[in-house]
Scaffold this motif. Structure first.
Motif, PDB file in Angstrom:
ATOM      1  N   PRO A 125       0.935  -1.518  -0.135  1.00 55.73           N
ATOM      2  CA  PRO A 125      -0.175   0.109  -0.231  1.00 55.73           C
ATOM      3  C   PRO A 125       0.460   1.774   0.155  1.00 55.73           C
ATOM      4  O   PRO A 125       1.909   1.445   0.647  1.00 55.73           O
ATOM      5  CB  PRO A 125      -0.608  -0.352   1.487  1.00 55.73           C
ATOM      6  N   LEU A 126       0.218   2.151  -0.665  1.00 54.32           N
ATOM      7  CA  LEU A 126       1.556   3.311  -0.359  1.00 54.32           C
ATOM      8  C   LEU A 126       1.320   4.757   0.763  1.00 54.32           C
ATOM      9  O   LEU A 126       2.030   5.449   0.547  1.00 54.32           O
ATOM     10  CB  LEU A 126       0.707   4.713  -1.849  1.00 54.32           C
ATOM     11  N   PHE A 127       0.201   3.933   1.927  1.00 55.44           N
ATOM     12  CA  PHE A 127       0.085   4.503   2.403  1.00 55.44           C
ATOM     13  C   PHE A 127       1.902   4.303   3.430  1.00 55.44           C
ATOM     14  O   PHE A 127       2.319   5.715   3.765  1.00 55.44           O
ATOM     15  CB  PHE A 127      -0.601   3.546   3.264  1.00 55.44           C
ATOM     16  N   TRP A 128       2.797   3.130   2.894  1.00 56.75           N
ATOM     17  CA  TRP A 128       3.696   2.570   4.001  1.00 56.75           C
ATOM     18  C   TRP A 128       4.827   3.942   3.328  1.00 56.75           C
ATOM     19  O   TRP A 128       5.129   3.974   4.089  1.00 56.75           O
ATOM     20  CB  TRP A 128       4.011   1.489   4.148  1.00 56.75           C
ATOM     21  N   ALA A 129       4.720   3.974   2.037  1.00 55.58           N
ATOM     22  CA  ALA A 129       5.686   5.068   1.291  1.00 55.58           C
ATOM     23  C   ALA A 129       5.269   6.930   2.256  1.00 55.58           C
ATOM     24  O   ALA A 129       6.572   7.044   2.289  1.00 55.58           O
ATOM     25  CB  ALA A 129       6.014   5.033   0.144  1.00 55.58           C
ATOM     26  N   GLY A 130       4.177   7.054   1.970  1.00 55.90           N
ATOM     27  CA  GLY A 130       3.610   7.926   2.822  1.00 55.90           C
ATOM     28  C   GLY A 130       4.428   8.230   3.758  1.00 55.90           C
ATOM     29  O   GLY A 130       4.848   8.933   4.346  1.00 55.90           O
ATOM     30  N   LEU A 131       4.018   7.332   4.551  1.00 63.15           N
ATOM     31  CA  LEU A 131       4.536   7.470   6.410  1.00 63.15           C
ATOM     32  C   LEU A 131       6.101   6.783   6.252  1.00 63.15           C
ATOM     33  O   LEU A 131       6.996   7.891   7.434  1.00 63.15           O
ATOM     34  CB  LEU A 131       3.896   5.769   6.616  1.00 63.15           C
ATOM     35  N   ARG A 132       7.204   6.590   5.459  1.00 61.09           N
ATOM     36  CA  ARG A 132       8.698   6.703   5.400  1.00 61.09           C
ATOM     37  C   ARG A 132       8.669   7.822   4.553  1.00 61.09           C
ATOM     38  O   ARG A 132       9.450   8.725   5.210  1.00 61.09           O
ATOM     39  CB  ARG A 132       9.161   5.849   3.460  1.00 61.09           C
ATOM     40  N   GLU A 133       8.193   8.612   4.065  1.00 59.42           N
ATOM     41  CA  GLU A 133       8.376   9.851   3.628  1.00 59.42           C
ATOM     42  C   GLU A 133       8.784  10.748   4.874  1.00 59.42           C
ATOM     43  O   GLU A 133       9.095  11.834   5.284  1.00 59.42           O
ATOM     44  CB  GLU A 133       7.581  10.562   2.534  1.00 59.42           C
ATOM     45  N   LEU A 134       7.452  10.572   5.997  1.00 50.55           N
ATOM     46  CA  LEU A 134       7.639  11.623   7.025  1.00 50.55           C
ATOM     47  C   LEU A 134       8.433  11.267   7.898  1.00 50.55           C
ATOM     48  O   LEU A 134       8.588  12.926   8.898  1.00 50.55           O
ATOM     49  CB  LEU A 134       6.167  10.986   7.640  1.00 50.55           C
ATOM     50  N   THR A 135      10.000  10.696   7.990  1.00 48.68           N
ATOM     51  CA  THR A 135       9.508  10.220   8.805  1.00 48.68           C
ATOM     52  C   THR A 135      11.578  10.362   8.623  1.00 48.68           C
ATOM     53  O   THR A 135      12.452  10.359   9.277  1.00 48.68           O
ATOM     54  CB  THR A 135       9.623   8.383   9.666  1.00 48.68           C
ATOM     55  N   LYS A 136      11.810  10.425   6.698  1.00 45.58           N
ATOM     56  CA  LYS A 136      12.987  10.952   6.474  1.00 45.58           C
ATOM     57  C   LYS A 136      13.635  12.217   6.767  1.00 45.58           C
ATOM     58  O   LYS A 136      12.832  13.088   6.819  1.00 45.58           O
ATOM     59  CB  LYS A 136      12.898  10.370   5.281  1.00 45.58           C
ATOM     60  N   PRO A 137      15.381  12.553   6.993  1.00 47.50           N
ATOM     61  CA  PRO A 137      15.515  13.651   7.494  1.00 47.50           C
ATOM     62  C   PRO A 137      15.158  14.273   6.311  1.00 47.50           C
ATOM     63  O   PRO A 137      15.471  14.063   4.871  1.00 47.50           O
ATOM     64  CB  PRO A 137      16.476  13.235   8.117  1.00 47.50           C
TER      65      PRO A 137
END
Length: 440
Positions: A125-137
């Motif tokens: 699910p693209l939700f996980w890509a969005g969650l990853r994006e929020l945590t990246k420096p």
């Protein structure tokens, strides 16, 4: 005697620059010089045998953002409101987007439900890509390729499938070579300002005030995804030309520029095929690489920076099928076309038509032969903002400022290849020359 401004290039950027110059309270004398016999650049519309409009270049304009609103304001100023054909937000064409991957069309997920479940061609699910994006420096480099940026923030699948397709569709280019800072400045700025692209876009990173008009309000209320004009997009440059003529702008067609030279008093001499012009200021809306070959020897550093901005060719094929209301437009470019050009292969209309029919058959299931076909090859039409493009622009700006050259750059070579970008670059060039906003 007032100033004379010569605008090089009769595409939509040059037309926009001339338009805004002509609307100043005390306008300069404006001369628009176009090398070919027609204006509008690669915006070109042709009516087919059954009355359908074939677009040989862009087929729609997006109304989103401040630039989209400015273009709609221009449309209203030109009296074209009644000619606008919008694609409203509730139309299937606005609600459905597809990726062609692995020999099949895949509908892109929409809405929250779509983001929470696996949607081919994505394995998760693209939700996980969005969650990853929020945590990246936040990235530390001054520039990065589009692919590297997307992979770092959203993961390898989004980078290889979505962003690569987007770069091919918009720039006919390679996401592993194109610059995120120059190709998608809003994404780059969102990360720089808010550390996260999603947060930055949500909070409106880089949002600027936009103009207001009845047409702009209608587009917002109906959530237009894009729009065109009843007689084709070429109505826009045609209306601009009519307006310029009414304002006393001199329009020279079929007059390719042969060279630019600086006179002792700081004015330009613009050499044409059979004559020459003198100008207090020149706005160049021709491709950067073309301008680089026209500059005088004393501007060699500027010429070097501009010559490094390359462009790629695109073939546009319109296929009309029996019973279909609209023609199918196929755009052919990228590495396939670059390889053909480099090999010296004959780029015939038959070759492009065959390739387009194959694409329509495999991707859309249109197996029958088209009833009508129109092919047009646009040579070097889409500039490539490769990694470090911003440094080329900075080098050009510094040279122009240091030497106080009465030259302003506009057009697709610099800060945006879309129609909205080109219209805005022409407006900004006019503002720069006038020193103030022209009256609306």
């Amino acid at each position: 005697m007032g100033r004379t401004v010569v605008v090089l290039g009769g595409g939509v950027s040059g037309l926009s620059a001339s338009y805004h110059l002509s609307r100043a309270p005390c306008p300069p004398k404006v001369v628009l010089v176009e090398g070919s016999e027609r204006l509008g650049g690669w915006i070109r519309s042709v009516r087919g045998p059954n009355g359908a409009i074939f677009e040989l270049g862009p087929r729609g304009i997006r109304p989103a953002g401040a630039l989209g609103a400015r273009t709609l304001l221009l449309v209203s100023e030109l009296g074209l409101d009644s000619e606008v054909l919008p694609v409203r937000g509730d139309h299937p064409a606005a609600q459905n987007r597809f990726l062609y991957v692995g020999g099949a069309l895949h509908a892109l997920p929409t809405g929250l439900r779509g983001l929470l479940r696996p949607s081919p061609p994505f394995s998760k699910p693209l939700f996980w890509a969005g969650l990853r994006e929020l945590t990246k420096p936040r990235g530390k480099e001054p520039d990065e390729t589009v692919h590297s940026f997307a992979q770092r923030r959203l993961g390898p699948e989004v980078a290889s499938l979505a962003m690569d397709s987007l770069c091919r569709g918009v720039f006919a280019g390679n996401s592993r070579e194109l610059s995120i800072r120059s190709c998608f400045p809003s994404l780059f700025q969102a990360e720089q300002t808010h550390r996260s692209v999603l947060l930055g876009l949500l909070l409106g990173a880089g949002r600027t005030p936009q103009p207001d008009s009845a047409l702009i309000r209608q587009a917002l209320a109906e959530r237009w995804s894009q729009w065109s004009l009843r007689g084709g997009l070429e109505m826009l440059p045609q209306a601009l030309e009519t307006h310029l003529t009414s304002r006393g702008v001199s329009v020279l067609r079929g007059q390719p520029v042969c060279g630019l030279s600086l006179q002792a008093e700081g004015r330009w001499k613009v050499s044409l095929r059979d004559s020459s012009l003198e100008a207090d200021h020149v706005i160049s809306a021709i491709p950067a690489s073309v301008l680089s070959e026209l500059l005088p020897a004393e501007a060699a550093p500027l010429a070097r920076a501009l010559s490094a901005i390359t462009a790629v060719s695109v073939a546009v094929v319109n296929l009309q099928y029996q019973g279909a209301h609209l023609p199918v437009q196929v755009m052919l470019g990228g590495s396939w076309l670059q390889t053909l050009e480099a090999s010296g292969c004959v780029l015939s209309q038959e070759l492009f038509q065959q390739r387009a029919q194959e694409a329509a058959a495999t991707q859309l299931g249109l197996k029958e032969l088209p009833s009508h076909c129109l092919v047009h090859l646009h040579k070097n039409c889409i500039p490539q903002y490769t990694l470090g493009h911003w440094q080329k622009l900075e080098s050009a700006r510094q040279f122009l400022a240091a030497h106080r050259l009465p030259l302003t750059l506009a057009g697709a070579s610099y800060e945006g290849v879309a129609v909205n970008d080109c219209i805005e670059s022409g407006r900004q060039a006019a503002v720069s020359v006038l020193g103030t906003e022209p009256n609306s």
